[in-house]
Design a protein around this motif. Structure first.
Motif, PDB file in Angstrom:
ATOM      1  N   ALA A 122     -22.640  27.363  37.780  1.00 45.62           N
ATOM      2  CA  ALA A 122     -21.303  26.963  37.795  1.00 45.62           C
ATOM      3  C   ALA A 122     -20.853  28.406  38.456  1.00 45.62           C
ATOM      4  CB  ALA A 122     -20.657  26.464  36.595  1.00 45.62           C
ATOM      5  N   PRO A 123     -19.451  28.471  39.106  1.00 45.81           N
ATOM      6  CA  PRO A 123     -18.897  29.568  39.283  1.00 45.81           C
ATOM      7  C   PRO A 123     -18.709  30.721  38.359  1.00 45.81           C
ATOM      8  CG  PRO A 123     -17.836  27.763  40.434  1.00 45.81           C
ATOM      9  CD  PRO A 123     -18.569  27.247  39.312  1.00 45.81           C
ATOM     10  N   ARG A 124     -18.361  30.291  37.307  1.00 45.64           N
ATOM     11  CA  ARG A 124     -18.008  31.485  36.146  1.00 45.64           C
ATOM     12  C   ARG A 124     -19.431  32.039  35.699  1.00 45.64           C
ATOM     13  NH1 ARG A 124     -13.742  27.866  35.750  1.00 45.64           N
ATOM     14  NH2 ARG A 124     -11.643  28.898  35.592  1.00 45.64           N
ATOM     15  N   ARG A 125     -20.124  31.018  35.332  1.00 45.79           N
ATOM     16  CA  ARG A 125     -21.763  31.680  34.999  1.00 45.79           C
ATOM     17  C   ARG A 125     -22.333  32.248  35.899  1.00 45.79           C
ATOM     18  NH1 ARG A 125     -24.726  33.806  32.965  1.00 45.79           N
ATOM     19  NH2 ARG A 125     -26.680  33.234  31.801  1.00 45.79           N
ATOM     20  N   TYR A 126     -22.192  32.008  37.321  1.00 43.36           N
ATOM     21  CA  TYR A 126     -22.714  32.856  38.518  1.00 43.36           C
ATOM     22  C   TYR A 126     -22.075  34.373  38.521  1.00 43.36           C
ATOM     23  CZ  TYR A 126     -23.768  34.799  43.045  1.00 43.36           C
ATOM     24  OH  TYR A 126     -24.205  35.546  44.095  1.00 43.36           O
ATOM     25  N   ARG A 127     -20.448  34.343  38.163  1.00 41.68           N
ATOM     26  CA  ARG A 127     -19.955  35.802  38.125  1.00 41.68           C
ATOM     27  C   ARG A 127     -20.544  36.391  36.985  1.00 41.68           C
ATOM     28  NH1 ARG A 127     -13.890  35.127  38.456  1.00 41.68           N
ATOM     29  NH2 ARG A 127     -14.020  36.044  40.246  1.00 41.68           N
ATOM     30  N   GLU A 128     -20.681  35.848  35.813  1.00 44.07           N
ATOM     31  CA  GLU A 128     -21.250  36.670  34.597  1.00 44.07           C
ATOM     32  C   GLU A 128     -22.619  37.235  34.809  1.00 44.07           C
ATOM     33  OE1 GLU A 128     -20.917  33.856  31.653  1.00 44.07           O
ATOM     34  OE2 GLU A 128     -18.820  33.881  31.384  1.00 44.07           O
ATOM     35  N   ALA A 129     -23.310  36.238  35.463  1.00 40.19           N
ATOM     36  CA  ALA A 129     -24.734  36.590  35.706  1.00 40.19           C
ATOM     37  C   ALA A 129     -25.120  37.763  36.638  1.00 40.19           C
ATOM     38  CB  ALA A 129     -25.490  35.297  36.246  1.00 40.19           C
ATOM     39  N   SER A 130     -24.264  37.412  38.029  1.00 45.80           N
ATOM     40  CA  SER A 130     -24.336  38.619  38.942  1.00 45.80           C
ATOM     41  C   SER A 130     -23.833  39.978  38.420  1.00 45.80           C
ATOM     42  CB  SER A 130     -23.531  38.058  40.051  1.00 45.80           C
ATOM     43  OG  SER A 130     -22.117  38.018  40.003  1.00 45.80           O
ATOM     44  N   ARG A 131     -22.884  39.956  37.774  1.00 43.43           N
ATOM     45  CA  ARG A 131     -22.272  41.316  37.382  1.00 43.43           C
ATOM     46  C   ARG A 131     -23.487  41.852  36.173  1.00 43.43           C
ATOM     47  NH1 ARG A 131     -15.626  40.714  37.283  1.00 43.43           N
ATOM     48  NH2 ARG A 131     -15.552  40.185  39.347  1.00 43.43           N
ATOM     49  N   ALA A 132     -23.828  41.257  35.445  1.00 41.77           N
ATOM     50  CA  ALA A 132     -24.889  41.388  34.628  1.00 41.77           C
ATOM     51  C   ALA A 132     -26.049  42.266  34.792  1.00 41.77           C
ATOM     52  CB  ALA A 132     -25.103  40.377  33.538  1.00 41.77           C
ATOM     53  N   SER A 133     -26.381  41.555  36.139  1.00 40.81           N
ATOM     54  CA  SER A 133     -27.344  42.317  36.766  1.00 40.81           C
ATOM     55  C   SER A 133     -27.515  43.420  37.794  1.00 40.81           C
ATOM     56  CB  SER A 133     -28.181  40.946  37.740  1.00 40.81           C
ATOM     57  OG  SER A 133     -27.424  40.718  38.663  1.00 40.81           O
TER      58      SER A 133
END
Length: 327
Positions: A316-327
């Motif tokens: 989902a978009p919000r989950r993608y944002r969290e995962a991409s910034r964490a990496s």
């Protein structure tokens, strides 16, 4: 909030920026210079697959390049440039018949900028670097370029690439104000040279005929590129096949057939993929609300956008944002 990506007026003509210019903005290109190599006599070094866009410049002498799944060895002379894209192992050698040794122990044995292979002396000198790309940049470029591009020293692009590599090296090792900013933008100029060769000089690309089509080929097609430019500049507009065909001055049937031939997918499927790439970039780099991204990209509701995004990325978009910034 980021400015909307769509235009309030109905777009009727292409804007001044071509698709490659727009795409380069999404790559997050950053040049990292790797070690240089001097060599003499009989030698051969086996390199692992780069896993990224790698540029090798020959400064002196002749070096043979042997690449996995490329039938014939490539002779690289002083002033030549080789660009590797993808996950293929390769060998640099004085002669393609010399058995190679693993380069990694040689690299680990010294921290010097240049490592040496073979006998004493400097028959050949080369320096390499790679271009770090964002997730979107890797998706756009590594899937669109052939595994090997050989840029001859006789071309204007080779001369420009050698100069840019030299300037990048100077900026990377400089303490001057703005050196990091300069190196980042030099990396984008390096990409421009590579893309120009691919679009204008097909014989430079090893196995290019066997390589899958992608967004670069439509960008090089004179009429298709007009429609491509509109999709890139106005991704939120509810494009129809008829509108895009009109921009290309073609019938709907001819346009749809030609677009699929050069891009590998129908026009509206390409538009959907482009919207998702823009969404990934915005979610990673900006704090724009998901609802605003959905609206800017032409979706009638946040839920419709979220469903399309999850089908494409698995998140989902919000989950993608969290995962991409964490990496």
């Amino acid at each position: 909030m980021a400015a909307p990506l769509s235009s309030a007026r109905h777009p009727t003509s292409a804007t001044s920026r071509d698709p490659i210019t727009k795409t380069l903005e999404l790559t997050g290109a950053r040049c990292v210079l790797s070690r240089g190599l001097t060599a003499a006599g009989s030698w051969a070094l086996a390199f692992p697959a780069p896993g990224q866009l790698k540029i090798q410049v020959i400064l002196q002498g002749v070096i043979w390049l042997v690449m996995e799944d490329i039938e014939h060895p490539v002779r690289l002379a002083a002033g030549d440039v080789a660009v590797f894209a993808g996950d293929r192992r390769y060998t640099l050698a004085s002669d393609p018949d010399v058995p190679p040794i693993d380069v990694l122990p040689l690299l680990r044995a010294t921290t010097e900028t240049f490592v040496h292979a073979g006998d004493a002396g400097r028959d050949a000198v080369t320096i390499g670097g790679h271009i770090d790309l964002s997730t979107t940049g890797k998706d756009l470029l590594l899937s669109a370029l052939p595994p090997l591009i050989h840029i001859s020293a006789a071309t204007a692009e080779a001369s420009a690439t050698c100069w840019l590599m030299d300037q990048t090296l100077r900026e990377i090792h400089s303490d001057a104000p703005g050196s990091s900013f300069a190196a980042e933008h030099l990396a984008q100029l390096l990409l421009v040279q590579v893309l120009r060769v691919f679009l204008t000089n097909a014989e430079a690309c090893a196995d290019a005929d066997a390589f899958p089509t992608g967004w670069l080929l439509p960008a090089a097609d004179e009429r298709i590129s007009l429609a491509l430019r509109l999709m890139h500049e106005h991704p939120g507009h509810p494009w129809t096949l008829a509108e895009l065909a009109r921009a290309a001055a073609m019938s709907r049937t001819s346009f749809a057939q030609r677009f699929k031939e050069v891009a590998g997918v129908p026009p509206l499927a390409y538009l959907c993929a482009w919207r998702m790439r823009l969404a990934q970039h915005m979610l990673w780099q900006e704090d724009t609300p998901v609802s605003a991204i959905a609206s800017a990209l032409g979706y009638r509701s946040e839920s419709a956008f979220s469903n399309a995004f999850k089908r494409t990325t698995g998140l989902a978009p919000r989950r993608y944002r969290e995962a991409s910034r964490a990496s």
